[in-house]
Design a protein around this motif. Structure first.
Motif, short mmCIF file in Angstrom:
data_model
loop_
_atom_site.label_atom_id
_atom_site.label_comp_id
_atom_site.label_asym_id
_atom_site.label_seq_id
_atom_site.Cartn_x
_atom_site.Cartn_y
_atom_site.Cartn_z
N ILE A 14 2.09 11.50 21.43
CA ILE A 14 1.30 12.59 20.86
C ILE A 14 1.74 12.82 19.42
N GLN A 15 0.78 13.05 18.55
CA GLN A 15 1.08 13.39 17.16
C GLN A 15 1.84 14.72 17.13
N GLN A 16 2.97 14.75 16.41
CA GLN A 16 3.79 15.96 16.38
C GLN A 16 4.22 16.30 14.96
N TYR A 17 4.31 17.60 14.71
CA TYR A 17 4.72 18.09 13.40
C TYR A 17 5.74 19.21 13.60
N SER A 18 6.59 19.40 12.61
CA SER A 18 7.51 20.53 12.59
C SER A 18 7.39 21.22 11.24
N CYS A 19 7.51 22.54 11.24
CA CYS A 19 7.35 23.29 10.00
C CYS A 19 8.32 24.46 9.99
N SER A 20 8.41 25.13 8.87
CA SER A 20 9.30 26.29 8.77
C SER A 20 8.80 27.41 9.68
N ASP A 21 9.70 28.32 10.01
CA ASP A 21 9.33 29.45 10.86
C ASP A 21 8.25 30.30 10.20
N ILE A 22 8.32 30.44 8.89
CA ILE A 22 7.31 31.24 8.18
C ILE A 22 5.94 30.57 8.27
N GLN A 23 5.91 29.27 8.06
CA GLN A 23 4.64 28.55 8.19
C GLN A 23 4.10 28.63 9.61
N PHE A 24 5.00 28.52 10.59
CA PHE A 24 4.56 28.57 11.98
C PHE A 24 3.96 29.93 12.31
N SER A 25 4.56 30.99 11.78
CA SER A 25 4.05 32.33 12.07
C SER A 25 2.62 32.51 11.56
N LYS A 26 2.25 31.76 10.51
CA LYS A 26 0.89 31.82 10.00
C LYS A 26 -0.09 31.06 10.91
N ASP A 34 2.53 38.05 17.82
CA ASP A 34 3.38 38.87 16.96
C ASP A 34 4.80 38.31 16.91
N ALA A 35 5.24 37.74 18.05
CA ALA A 35 6.58 37.14 18.12
C ALA A 35 6.45 35.71 18.64
N PRO A 36 6.10 34.77 17.77
CA PRO A 36 5.88 33.38 18.20
C PRO A 36 7.13 32.77 18.84
N GLN A 37 6.91 31.92 19.85
CA GLN A 37 8.03 31.24 20.51
C GLN A 37 8.44 29.97 19.78
N GLY A 38 7.58 29.49 18.88
CA GLY A 38 7.97 28.35 18.06
C GLY A 38 7.40 27.02 18.48
N VAL A 39 6.48 27.01 19.44
CA VAL A 39 5.85 25.75 19.84
C VAL A 39 4.41 26.02 20.25
N LEU A 40 3.51 25.14 19.81
CA LEU A 40 2.11 25.24 20.20
C LEU A 40 1.52 23.84 20.30
N ALA A 41 0.42 23.75 21.02
CA ALA A 41 -0.28 22.48 21.18
C ALA A 41 -1.75 22.67 20.87
N VAL A 42 -2.34 21.70 20.19
CA VAL A 42 -3.78 21.66 20.00
C VAL A 42 -4.33 20.75 21.09
N VAL A 43 -5.27 21.28 21.88
CA VAL A 43 -5.67 20.63 23.12
C VAL A 43 -7.18 20.40 23.14
N ARG A 44 -7.60 19.29 23.71
CA ARG A 44 -9.03 19.01 23.88
C ARG A 44 -9.65 20.01 24.85
N GLN A 45 -10.85 20.46 24.53
CA GLN A 45 -11.60 21.26 25.49
C GLN A 45 -12.06 20.35 26.63
N PRO A 46 -11.87 20.77 27.88
CA PRO A 46 -12.28 19.92 28.99
C PRO A 46 -13.80 19.81 29.08
N ILE A 47 -14.26 18.69 29.60
CA ILE A 47 -15.69 18.45 29.81
C ILE A 47 -15.92 18.24 31.31
N TRP A 48 -16.85 18.99 31.88
CA TRP A 48 -17.12 18.92 33.31
C TRP A 48 -18.57 18.54 33.55
N ASP A 49 -18.82 17.93 34.69
CA ASP A 49 -20.17 17.52 35.07
C ASP A 49 -20.75 18.59 36.00
#
Length: 244
Positions: free
Chosen positions: A53-65, A70-85
């Motif tokens: 998976i493509q991964q990036y790390s950034c400063s805490d200030i950048q992450f908060s943006k 209000d109190a970020p845990q410091g990790v997030l994922a960009v995820v595909r929207q599921p497609i259903w039939d």
């Protein structure tokens, strides 16, 4: 933007861990804050490292943006929207579905999605005026189960009826309604509908119902939160035998 990109953001250690364990193929990108890395559990770090998976790390200030918290845990994922039939689901010989009309509170929609996924609901249908299911508040309330429940959008229940589904409606007590505990069997294919948090269900949907039920309450309580109604009704209906 979420619709255009076909993706949404999942935040938090538990939610990202769950995605890495259950649905790593749905993750497009993982972003971590510099301050998160020294505190990251070894098992979580290894799970990230072995994932392609493509991964990036950034400063805490950048992450908060980037974060919606209000109190970020410091990790997030960009995820595909599921497609259903939808056609495939409606062709199933048995079906227990939920239909939400103009459900506008993201927390309620998220709680309904979580409950429906936990109790093996076949699918959730929402009217277009309902809250965006990929809104950050909805995503947080689902606790990471958005990829496990088929969700579709539909203006009313007419198409569900054409596909052979019976319609139940959750209502306040009144003429033509019965207590939910008097329902002892359910059709093989049915969908129960719940309405807007303040207005309830429209007359159009109520008149299309084959069964209109209520949940008995204490005299001191006027009504239930819509998410609580879905939880109680789903639990009750999922345990009932199917009528022949």
């Amino acid at each position: 933007m979420r619709t255009q990109e076909g993706a949404f953001v999942v935040e938090g250690t538990h939610a990202v861990r769950d995605l890495l364990t259950r649905s790593p193929e749905q993750i497009l990108t993982i972003v971590t804050a510099h301050g998160y890395l020294p505190k990251e559990a070894e098992s979580d770090r290894l799970a990230r490292q072995v994932a392609s998976i493509q991964q990036y790390s950034c400063s805490d200030i950048q992450f908060s943006k980037l974060s919606d918290l209000d109190a970020p845990q410091g990790v997030l994922a960009v995820v595909r929207q599921p497609i259903w039939d939808e056609e495939e689901i409606l062709e199933q010989p048995t079906l227990l579905g939920v239909f939400g009309e103009q459900l506008q509170d993201p927390a309620n929609v998220g709680a309904i999605i979580r409950t429906a996924a936990a109790l093996n609901v076949s699918a959730l249908w929402l009217t277009p005026e309902s809250a965006d299911v990929y809104h950050p508040k909805v995503v947080r309330a689902t606790s990471g189960v958005l990829h496990r429940l088929p969700i579709f959008f539909m203006r009313d229940v007419s198409e569900l009826i054409r596909q052979g589904c019976r319609i139940f409606t959750a209502e306040v007590p009144g003429e033509g309604t019965i207590p939910i505990d008097e329902i002892r069997t359910v059709p093989r294919k049915f969908v129960f509908a719940v309405g807007n948090e303040s207005r309830g269900l429209s007359a159009q949907i109520r008149t299309q119902a084959t069964t209109r039920f209520t949940i008995p309450l204490s005299r001191e309580v006027e009504s239930l939160n819509v998410a609580a109604t879905v939880a109680i009704a789903t639990f009750h209906f999922s345990r009932l035998p199917k009528s022949q």
